[in-house]
Scaffold this motif. Structure first.
Motif, short mmCIF file in Angstrom:
data_model
loop_
_atom_site.label_atom_id
_atom_site.label_comp_id
_atom_site.label_asym_id
_atom_site.label_seq_id
_atom_site.Cartn_x
_atom_site.Cartn_y
_atom_site.Cartn_z
N PRO A 104 15.36 -7.11 79.04
CA PRO A 104 15.58 -6.17 77.93
C PRO A 104 15.99 -6.94 76.68
O PRO A 104 16.93 -7.75 76.71
N SER A 105 15.28 -6.71 75.58
CA SER A 105 15.47 -7.51 74.37
C SER A 105 15.33 -6.64 73.13
O SER A 105 14.79 -5.54 73.18
N ARG A 106 15.85 -7.17 72.01
CA ARG A 106 15.74 -6.49 70.72
C ARG A 106 15.15 -7.46 69.71
O ARG A 106 15.48 -8.65 69.69
N PHE A 107 14.29 -6.91 68.86
CA PHE A 107 13.60 -7.73 67.87
C PHE A 107 13.66 -7.06 66.51
O PHE A 107 13.64 -5.83 66.40
N LEU A 108 13.74 -7.88 65.48
CA LEU A 108 13.56 -7.42 64.11
C LEU A 108 12.10 -7.63 63.76
O LEU A 108 11.58 -8.74 63.88
N LEU A 109 11.42 -6.55 63.36
CA LEU A 109 10.01 -6.61 62.98
C LEU A 109 9.91 -6.42 61.47
O LEU A 109 10.23 -5.36 60.95
N ILE A 110 9.48 -7.47 60.77
CA ILE A 110 9.30 -7.42 59.32
C ILE A 110 7.80 -7.40 59.03
O ILE A 110 7.06 -8.25 59.53
N HIS A 111 7.35 -6.45 58.23
CA HIS A 111 5.93 -6.36 57.92
C HIS A 111 5.43 -7.71 57.40
O HIS A 111 6.05 -8.33 56.52
N ALA A 112 4.31 -8.16 57.95
CA ALA A 112 3.82 -9.51 57.67
C ALA A 112 3.56 -9.73 56.18
O ALA A 112 3.92 -10.78 55.64
N ALA A 113 2.94 -8.76 55.53
CA ALA A 113 2.63 -8.93 54.10
C ALA A 113 3.91 -9.05 53.28
O ALA A 113 4.00 -9.88 52.37
N ALA A 114 4.92 -8.24 53.60
CA ALA A 114 6.20 -8.31 52.89
C ALA A 114 6.90 -9.64 53.17
O ALA A 114 7.53 -10.23 52.29
N PHE A 115 6.78 -10.12 54.39
CA PHE A 115 7.40 -11.40 54.76
C PHE A 115 6.75 -12.55 53.99
O PHE A 115 7.43 -13.42 53.45
N ARG A 116 5.42 -12.55 53.92
CA ARG A 116 4.72 -13.60 53.18
C ARG A 116 5.07 -13.56 51.70
O ARG A 116 5.28 -14.61 51.06
N ALA A 117 5.16 -12.36 51.14
CA ALA A 117 5.51 -12.23 49.72
C ALA A 117 6.92 -12.75 49.47
O ALA A 117 7.18 -13.41 48.44
N ALA A 118 7.85 -12.48 50.40
CA ALA A 118 9.23 -12.94 50.24
C ALA A 118 9.30 -14.46 50.33
O ALA A 118 10.09 -15.09 49.61
N ILE A 119 8.50 -15.06 51.21
CA ILE A 119 8.48 -16.53 51.31
C ILE A 119 8.00 -17.14 50.00
O ILE A 119 8.55 -18.14 49.51
N ASP A 120 6.96 -16.54 49.41
CA ASP A 120 6.44 -17.05 48.14
C ASP A 120 7.47 -16.96 47.02
O ASP A 120 7.53 -17.82 46.14
N ALA A 121 8.32 -15.92 47.09
CA ALA A 121 9.25 -15.67 45.99
C ALA A 121 10.63 -16.29 46.18
O ALA A 121 11.36 -16.46 45.20
N ASP A 122 11.00 -16.61 47.41
CA ASP A 122 12.38 -17.01 47.68
C ASP A 122 12.41 -18.37 48.39
O ASP A 122 12.05 -18.46 49.56
#
Length: 246
Positions: A104-122
């Protein structure tokens, strides 16, 4: 977002999250969800296009490679707090492995497009992802060295010694999952794994089901020759790297 128990990490507890600005954290959380799954859940198949960046909050995920003939081997296990295959998410390329949850596990799921945009900006998030990729690359190099430089018996013995250290029990280990999965991770068959354990009984171990007692640690180490550049953990994980740069 689903409620978390006190024993589990929240997104805000993730080291890379703590290093981000409040506005960036809120932006990522608006594009994220916490997802709890049971043992045996398949998160994605190899060949799937990533739609989320998954981050382990509690529990773990096992990554498997599968041949066209249907043979499956365990490549590695990703544990909290780490990204699951960020290389596929960053590039938008298909997953090369299947992800299945062994507990039994828990995961944070971040939308891929939003994650890529955040990497580009931050740059702070970009450094965290680079750190994760670097750690995963180093784990893969260690695994390749383990497979190519050691006999099957040495691999099993060093696995027992490393597992003992990770579990904090120098006189015994409890195998974390089925022996056939451990064997596939070590690049051997289930039968070879059992034979290696039998050989190592003369070097100071005693096997009882999933528990292995270590009667003579020095003798076992002399037989299997553990190497910190293969068996030892790296000093800094991706989370610590990102936190240091904040």
């Amino acid at each position: 977002m689903d409620a978390l128990t006190h024993a589990e990490m929240t997104p805000e507890d993730l080291p890379f999250f703590r290093a981000l600005s409040e506005s960036r954290r809120m932006d990522l959380l608006r594009n994220a969800v916490v997802h709890g799954v049971g043992s045996g859940t398949v998160l994605f198949e190899q060949g799937d296009a990533p739609t989320f960046q998954l981050v382990v909050l509690s529990g773990s995920a096992q990554l498997f490679g599968r041949s066209t003939e249907g043979r499956e081997v365990l490549i590695e296990t990703v544990r909290a707090p780490d990204f699951i295959i960020p290389a596929a998410v960053v590039t938008g390329a298909p997953y090369l492995m299947r992800a299945r949850v062994p507990e039994p596990s828990r995961f944070l799921l971040i939308h891929a497009a939003a994650f890529r945009a955040a990497i580009d900006a931050d740059p702070v998030l970009a450094h965290a992802v680079i750190g994760s990729l670097a750690q995963q690359f180093r784990r893969m190099v260690r695994q390749i060295k383990n497979l190519k430089l050691r006999s099957s018996t040495q691999r099993v013995g060093c696995y027992v010694l490393a597992l003992s250290k990770r579990q904090g029990t120098p006189d015994r280990v409890i195998l974390p999952y089925e022996k056939n999965l451990i064997a596939s991770e070590l690049g051997i068959t289930r039968e070879s794994f059992s034979r290696a354990l039998s050989k190592l009984e003369s070097s100071g171990i005693e096997v009882d089901g999933q528990t292995i007692a270590i009667r003579d640690r020095e003798r076992l180490a002399a037989q299997c020759m553990p190497d910190p550049l293969i068996d030892g953990p790296d000093a800094d994980g991706p989370a610590e790297v990102s936190a240091k740069m904040s």
